[in-house]
Design a protein around this motif. Structure first.
Motif, PDB file in Angstrom:
ATOM      1  N   SER A 296      39.465  45.179  36.038  1.00  0.00           N
ATOM      2  CA  SER A 296      39.367  43.805  36.317  1.00  0.00           C
ATOM      3  C   SER A 296      40.195  44.486  37.746  1.00  0.00           C
ATOM      4  CB  SER A 296      40.786  43.103  35.415  1.00  0.00           C
ATOM      5  OG  SER A 296      41.331  41.956  36.444  1.00  0.00           O
ATOM      6  N   LEU A 297      39.220  43.137  38.479  1.00  0.00           N
ATOM      7  CA  LEU A 297      39.660  43.672  39.972  1.00  0.00           C
ATOM      8  C   LEU A 297      40.535  42.772  40.654  1.00  0.00           C
ATOM      9  CD1 LEU A 297      36.119  44.342  41.822  1.00  0.00           C
ATOM     10  CD2 LEU A 297      37.984  45.941  41.559  1.00  0.00           C
ATOM     11  N   ASP A 298      41.110  41.576  39.964  1.00  0.00           N
ATOM     12  CA  ASP A 298      42.103  40.902  40.348  1.00  0.00           C
ATOM     13  C   ASP A 298      43.182  41.200  39.863  1.00  0.00           C
ATOM     14  OD1 ASP A 298      40.621  38.953  41.340  1.00  0.00           O
ATOM     15  OD2 ASP A 298      40.538  37.615  39.019  1.00  0.00           O
ATOM     16  N   MET A 317      37.781  57.038  42.653  1.00  0.00           N
ATOM     17  CA  MET A 317      37.846  55.701  43.109  1.00  0.00           C
ATOM     18  C   MET A 317      37.167  55.503  44.153  1.00  0.00           C
ATOM     19  SD  MET A 317      40.527  54.781  42.319  1.00  0.00           S
ATOM     20  CE  MET A 317      41.479  53.408  42.728  1.00  0.00           C
ATOM     21  N   ARG A 318      36.347  54.517  44.492  1.00  0.00           N
ATOM     22  CA  ARG A 318      35.921  53.866  45.781  1.00  0.00           C
ATOM     23  C   ARG A 318      36.176  52.728  46.455  1.00  0.00           C
ATOM     24  NH1 ARG A 318      30.418  54.097  41.712  1.00  0.00           N
ATOM     25  NH2 ARG A 318      30.748  55.553  41.471  1.00  0.00           N
ATOM     26  N   PRO A 319      35.891  52.830  47.849  1.00  0.00           N
ATOM     27  CA  PRO A 319      35.777  51.642  48.621  1.00  0.00           C
ATOM     28  C   PRO A 319      36.078  50.591  48.131  1.00  0.00           C
ATOM     29  CG  PRO A 319      34.701  53.309  49.927  1.00  0.00           C
ATOM     30  CD  PRO A 319      34.524  53.346  48.164  1.00  0.00           C
ATOM     31  N   ARG A 320      37.311  49.091  48.384  1.00  0.00           N
ATOM     32  CA  ARG A 320      36.761  47.973  47.802  1.00  0.00           C
ATOM     33  C   ARG A 320      35.337  46.718  47.754  1.00  0.00           C
ATOM     34  NH1 ARG A 320      41.833  46.985  44.856  1.00  0.00           N
ATOM     35  NH2 ARG A 320      41.773  44.973  43.723  1.00  0.00           N
ATOM     36  N   GLU A 329      39.231  50.820  44.705  1.00  0.00           N
ATOM     37  CA  GLU A 329      39.274  50.187  43.085  1.00  0.00           C
ATOM     38  C   GLU A 329      39.186  51.439  42.380  1.00  0.00           C
ATOM     39  OE1 GLU A 329      34.862  48.203  43.056  1.00  0.00           O
ATOM     40  OE2 GLU A 329      35.918  47.123  43.855  1.00  0.00           O
ATOM     41  N   ALA A 330      39.127  50.852  41.253  1.00  0.00           N
ATOM     42  CA  ALA A 330      39.120  52.249  39.522  1.00  0.00           C
ATOM     43  C   ALA A 330      37.220  51.358  39.468  1.00  0.00           C
ATOM     44  CB  ALA A 330      39.580  52.233  38.947  1.00  0.00           C
ATOM     45  N   VAL A 331      36.311  52.412  38.950  1.00  0.00           N
ATOM     46  CA  VAL A 331      35.348  52.518  38.554  1.00  0.00           C
ATOM     47  C   VAL A 331      35.106  53.308  37.488  1.00  0.00           C
ATOM     48  CG1 VAL A 331      32.431  52.618  39.362  1.00  0.00           C
ATOM     49  CG2 VAL A 331      34.341  51.441  40.978  1.00  0.00           C
ATOM     50  N   VAL A 332      35.009  52.358  36.546  1.00  0.00           N
ATOM     51  CA  VAL A 332      34.329  53.260  35.164  1.00  0.00           C
ATOM     52  C   VAL A 332      33.266  53.871  35.149  1.00  0.00           C
ATOM     53  CG1 VAL A 332      34.606  53.346  32.604  1.00  0.00           C
ATOM     54  CG2 VAL A 332      36.603  52.129  34.363  1.00  0.00           C
TER      55      VAL A 332
END
Length: 514
Positions: A296-298, A317-320, A329-332
């Protein structure tokens, strides 16, 4: 879970309990994979020493190994025996590793990659081992070379039969042994590559066993090498058929006797069928009902704690991407997610004290999210109607069935992994009706999801974020690492915590770890 699965897992857990009693934290059944890699390294080191002395000629190969075994027994003989026994040990721990992962079910879903890449590791070990028995060129090596050539000839991949090259003494040349030694050096290189691929999607993989277990294992192999040294059979002679009972190494040669009673085609069907079945097991039957973690990016501040704690590198972890001030931001990676929820337990936003209508964390499991955990925790606390001390038990789906301990003064909850529990929920439970909290999961050092017990303990000890607040009274928290057969141990931990809560109202700096 089928009856066979339940019985086999119960038997395995009983055996592991005996090993825990004998070996403590160095239980070799918890380090089968790392022991396999350890034996591989022993083979490499001892193999390099043997290679220095090995003479790849028809006349010299047998005599040189005999010299090492008899005249230089104190080093060369030990190295040769170490090489042999480490090879056998690697097959043994691989077989136990496969059986154990199969019994506990750690081969399906996102774990398919490690399972499937383990198949070529198994194949390469057997190719390397069987070819290694040819090098001494004794009667056993002669038997294996001829029989293997006959087995390959069944495939009819060559215009002339390979077995024809081993009919007379004149057919054997030095080139054959030079080719063998090149192959025997090359195969471990490929084996090492497949081993690295095998652990590619496993974060912080344990490549080597604990030092005590490693030293004890090495000492046992050296002792075995001294008491039962590896020796060659009589010199190979292609003019004669090897007679008598040959001492087969059953770890590697178990299927060779089948060639005497079965057709070569049947043996090929057995080998190929076994490999295909082993490779296909993760999808037999297909797994359903995935609960892949979602971001949840929020609510994600890009702290990276979830990526650090994930046992299978399912989070990067990747750029926002949404323009917020947080840089990452976290990316699954869905294919890597094992649905353990450890990422949710690591998220600092998974706090039940937040004043929001619906509790939502930066990363969570959709079906068993932090809002669901808060609701069932509140319901469990509301159900504590018995006399004090009232205790809430947070359990694990793969540990003791905590629901069977539910009483008016004891509430129970189960999570996918104990590492999925945010430490703030312990504080919340102690503030809202629980006099004490017990945390229980798989046996110590054998977390189904690898790091759940380790990360939880570190979080409680303020060694790993998110921390449990220092103001929380640690004497009101009990830890109990227990598998399904260990219910009595959990009951004892529960009784011990009750006594502590009865006898003392003061604070302690340590946990009640039973």
């Amino acid at each position: 879970m089928s009856m066979l699965s339940r019985l086999s897992r119960a038997a395995l857990l009983r055996i592991e309990a005996w090993f825990n009693t004998a070996f403590g934290s160095n239980n070799p059944l918890y380090y089968l994979g790392s022991l396999g890699i350890y034996f591989f390294y022993i083979m490499v080191v001892s193999g390099i020493y043997l290679l220095i002395y090995y003479e790849p000629t028809v006349a010299g190969t047998y005599d040189q190994l005999q010299y090492l075994t008899r005249e230089q027994w104190y080093v060369g003989g030990i190295m040769r025996s170490l090489h042999r026994y480490a090879a056998d040990s690697m097959v043994l721990v691989m077989a136990l590793h496969i059986l154990r992962e199969l019994v506990v079910g750690r081969y399906r879903g996102a774990r398919w990659f490690s399972w499937v890449t383990g198949v070529p590791v198994l194949i390469m070990v057997y190719l390397t081992g069987i070819e290694g028995f040819w090098l001494p060129w004794d009667k056993l090596g002669q038997f294996l070379v001829v029989r293997t050539a006959e087995w390959l000839d069944w495939l009819n991949i060559s215009n002339s039969a390979m077995a024809r090259n081993f009919l007379t003494k004149t057919d054997m040349t030095d080139i054959f042994f030079r080719m063998l030694i090149i192959i025997h050096i090359s195969l471990p290189v490929f084996l090492q590559a497949f081993l690295l691929l095998h652990i590619k999607k496993v974060s912080q993989a344990r490549i080597l066993p604990p030092r005590t277990l490693a030293l004890g294992t090495l000492a046992s192999l050296v002792l075995l090498s001294l008491v039962f040294p590896t020796v060659s059979q009589d010199r190979a002679d292609l003019s004669l058929v090897p007679g008598g009972a040959l001492p087969l190494d059953w770890f590697y040669m178990f299927f060779y006797p089948l060639m005497e009673s079965w057709s070569m085609g049947a043996v090929w069907m057995l080998v190929i069928g076994s490999i295909v079945l082993l490779t296909a097991l993760p999808w037999l039957p297909p797994k359903r009902g995935k609960d892949i973690a979602e971001v949840s990016l929020d609510n994600c501040n890009g702290c990276g704690l979830c990526a650090e704690d994930c046992p299978f590198e399912a989070i990067v972890m990747r750029p926002r991407s949404d323009g917020q001030s947080h840089p990452r931001e976290a990316v699954v990676i869905a294919d890597n997610c094992v649905e353990c929820g450890i990422c949710a337990g690591a998220c600092p936003t998974a706090m039940p004290f937040r004043r929001v209508q619906v509790l939502k964390s930066g990363i969570d499991l959709p079906q068993r999210n932090v809002q669901h955990l808060l609701e069932v925790t509140r319901a469990a606390l509301a159900g504590l109607t018995g006399p004090s001390p009232r205790i809430l038990i947070y359990g694990c789906d793969h540990g003791v069935d905590v629901d069977k301990l539910s009483q008016p003064d004891t509430a129970t909850l189960s999570l996918p992994c104990i590492g999925a529990l945010p430490p703030s929920f312990i504080d919340y439970a102690l503030r809202h009706g629980a006099d004490g909290v017990i945390l229980t999961a798989c046996r110590d050092g054998d977390c189904y999801h690898r790091f759940g017990d380790v990360w939880l303990r570190s979080r409680l000890n303020n060694e790993r974020r998110p921390f449990l607040r220092r103001s929380v009274d640690r004497s009101r928290i009990g830890l109990c690492w227990a598998a399904p057969p260990d219910r009595q141990r959990l009951q004892q931990a529960l009784a011990s915590l009750r006594r502590t809560l009865h006898e003392s109202s003061g604070k302690r700096d340590d946990f009640l770890d039973v």
